[in-house]
Design an enzyme around this catalytic site. Structure first.
Site, PDB file in Angstrom:
ATOM      1  N   HIS A 204       8.506 -26.521  -1.073  1.00 52.42           N
ATOM      2  CA  HIS A 204       8.176 -27.743  -1.718  1.00 52.42           C
ATOM      3  C   HIS A 204       7.224 -27.475  -2.429  1.00 52.42           C
ATOM      4  O   HIS A 204       6.255 -28.411  -3.208  1.00 52.42           O
ATOM      5  CB  HIS A 204       7.700 -28.774  -0.607  1.00 52.42           C
TER       6      HIS A 204
ATOM      7  N   GLU B 235       1.013  -1.240  -0.096  1.00 47.14           N
ATOM      8  CA  GLU B 235       0.106  -0.038  -0.137  1.00 47.14           C
ATOM      9  C   GLU B 235       0.783   1.407   0.058  1.00 47.14           C
ATOM     10  O   GLU B 235       0.420   2.346  -0.531  1.00 47.14           O
ATOM     11  CB  GLU B 235      -1.055  -0.037   1.212  1.00 47.14           C
TER      12      GLU B 235
ATOM     13  N   LYS C  25     -14.122  -0.080  -4.103  1.00 43.82           N
ATOM     14  CA  LYS C  25     -15.274   0.269  -3.192  1.00 43.82           C
ATOM     15  C   LYS C  25     -16.420   1.033  -3.666  1.00 43.82           C
ATOM     16  O   LYS C  25     -17.530   0.693  -3.755  1.00 43.82           O
ATOM     17  CB  LYS C  25     -14.704   1.120  -1.881  1.00 43.82           C
TER      18      LYS C  25
HETATM   19  O1  PA5 Z   1      -4.132   1.196   5.706  1.00 45.51           O
HETATM   20  C1  PA5 Z   1      -5.145   1.390   5.463  1.00 45.51           C
HETATM   21  O2  PA5 Z   1      -5.524   2.384   5.519  1.00 45.51           O
HETATM   22  C2  PA5 Z   1      -6.226   0.122   5.146  1.00 45.51           C
HETATM   23  O3  PA5 Z   1      -5.799  -0.969   5.285  1.00 45.51           O
HETATM   24  C3  PA5 Z   1      -7.323   0.292   6.384  1.00 45.51           C
HETATM   25  O4  PA5 Z   1      -6.477   0.022   7.493  1.00 45.51           O
HETATM   26  C4  PA5 Z   1      -8.379  -0.485   6.195  1.00 45.51           C
HETATM   27  O5  PA5 Z   1      -9.030  -0.714   4.924  1.00 45.51           O
HETATM   28  C5  PA5 Z   1      -9.413  -0.459   7.360  1.00 45.51           C
HETATM   29  O6  PA5 Z   1      -9.653   0.709   7.431  1.00 45.51           O
HETATM   30  P1  PA5 Z   1     -10.440   1.368   8.708  1.00 45.51           P
HETATM   31  O7  PA5 Z   1      -9.771   1.219   9.927  1.00 45.51           O
HETATM   32  O8  PA5 Z   1     -10.860   2.691   8.444  1.00 45.51           O
HETATM   33  O9  PA5 Z   1     -11.606   0.337   9.021  1.00 45.51           O
END
Ligand code: PA5
Length: 428
Positions: A304, A283, A418
């Site tokens: 393996h 990310e 989303k």
């Molecule tokens: O790193 C990030 O921003 C995402 O992985 C969020 O942590 C994840 O989408 C969960 O989001 P939230 O804590 O707002 O529910």
């Protein structure tokens, strides 16, 4: 604390890694002057956290630990992986089977799977259940759905008043549906700091509450992170492993087109460290059609299944071996008079020694096959080492992202699916 051996990668490079660029990126990160600098609260966190809130986390965790037979932890992505990584590393992935006086812990809301949910409802039925729902935005579909179901379960089985004791929310200090709901229902709340994004939040209440409720010492975890943070301030690649790791992986990417990094883990216990690491790096760096793709293997099991590709497939790979110097439990291979299985050549050796030989053998083979290899190690699978490792990987990720020229602290791409999903579900 955390050590790096990059010799097995440096020997592949045409030119030395760009340590000057790495130092500049480190300075930018430490001074908070780069892209996304409103999300670098985690940099100083090990020294500069809210001690009152930590005391409240520990008190709440003790209440859960002492009274719950089952704790359901609801969250996804950065609001899930870090806690699970530390709990599994410390207690083993079989933590619910080896639980002595601990509550059993179930992670939910990390997908959209009705069977999972139904199964956990069945498993906790008739037990003293507590819920920690974690969502920074307070609007993420997966945890929100799971929480709707568990809130209903708790209210039906324990009543609305007792739900206030059994439900704990970790969310934004002011915004989001979860915060509003928590206020309306009178649930205890913990705050996800404004200046720390999900994947950098394991050392905030996001990770610390479930980790402490599992009986793990969060003071030692923070102390390990603080020790590593001190080392990370150093402006020299040979004394700052985060600087070296970031510079070498960027050099492999740029000079040799190594587009995939495999984090090779020594056991199932640390599988979720790799899952957390994959989100952190994926990310942070996967932007503008660039970035090293983070993958992982658990050795020796995956040798393996994935070993053939690593040895002989597309030469786009670099590999980073993760290891811990000292085992928690020593297991020795017994001697056999008959030696029917022919294994006496390892009799008297500890498993750890056998694994070390396997790792060294694998490293040599993979290097021979054209895979640059680095080794990252920590002293022991304990709280200090895990805190140090978390900080090390986070800092190296920030440095590496800045070297790549992206903002390592946003995730604009995550919103795309989303939009489609919400449109298909008819969300207004
Ligand atoms: O790193 C990030 O921003 C995402 O992985 C969020 O942590 C994840 O989408 C969960 O989001 P939230 O804590 O707002 O529910």
């Amino acid at each position: 604390m955390v050590q790096i051996n990059a010799e097995g990668a440096l020997s592949f490079l045409k030119e030395a890694p760009d340590y000057e660029a790495a130092k500049k990126a480190l300075k930018t990160l430490l001074e908070g002057t780069g892209a996304g600098n409103d999300y670098v609260g985690w940099v100083k966190l090990p020294f500069d956290f809210d001690r009152e809130e930590l005391a409240r986390i520990k008190a709440c965790a003790k209440r859960i630990h002492d009274n719950a037979e089952a704790l359901v932890v609801i969250g996804i992505g950065g609001s899930y992986l870090g806690a699970r990584a530390v709990i599994e590393a410390m207690l083993s992935p079989r933590f619910n089977e080896v639980a002595a006086k601990r509550p059993k812990i179930y992670f939910l809301g990390n997908g959209i799977n009705g069977e999972d949910l139904a199964q956990v409802l069945q498993l906790v039925d008739g037990k003293s259940v507590y819920v920690n729902v974690i969502s920074k935005s307070g609007t993420t579909l997966e945890p929100a759905l799971a929480f709707r179901i568990f809130k209903d379960y708790i209210e039906k089985h324990f009543g609305k008043k007792e739900a206030q004791e059994r439900i704990v929310c970790t969310t934004d200090k002011a915004r989001g549906a979860l915060k509003k709901l928590a206020e309306a229902e009178g649930y205890e709340c913990f705050v996800v700091p404004d200046d720390i994004g999900g994947r950098y939040s394991v050392l905030t209440p996001v990770g610390l509450l479930p980790i402490a409720a599992a009986g793990i010492d969060v003071d030692r975890l923070m102390a390990g992170a603080a020790a590593q943070a001190e080392i990370t301030k150093k402006d020299c690649p040979d004394c700052n492993p985060a600087l070296k790791y970031a510079a070498v992986r960027q050099a492999l990417y740029r000079q040799l087109d190594k587009k995939v990094e495999i984090l090779s883990c020594p056991s199932e216990s640390v599988r979720f460290i790799a899952e957390w690491w994959k989100q952190l790096y994926g990310e942070s760096e996967g932007k503008q059609h660039m970035g090293i793709f983070p993958a992982s293997c658990v050795f020796t099991a995956d040798l393996h299944s994935m070993g053939q590709y690593i040895q002989d497939g597309e030469r786009i790979l670099m590999e980073t071996f993760l290891s811990f110097d000292e085992p928690d439990i020593k297991v020795e291979v017994p001697f056999s008079e008959e030696n029917g299985d022919g294994l006496n050549y390892v009799a008297g050796k500890e498993y750890r020694q056998v694994y070390a030989a396997a790792q060294e053998g694998v490293k040599r083979a993979h290097m021979k096959g054209g895979v640059p290899c680095m080794e990252i190690s920590a002293p022991k699978l304990d709280e200090e080492s895990l805190g140090a490792l978390i900080y090390f990987f986070e800092a190296a990720c920030g440095i590496s992202g800045y070297m790549q020229g992206v903002n390592p602290f946003d995730q604009p791409g995550v919103e795309e699916y989303k939009k489609n999903m919400f449109a298909l579900l008819g969300k207004k």
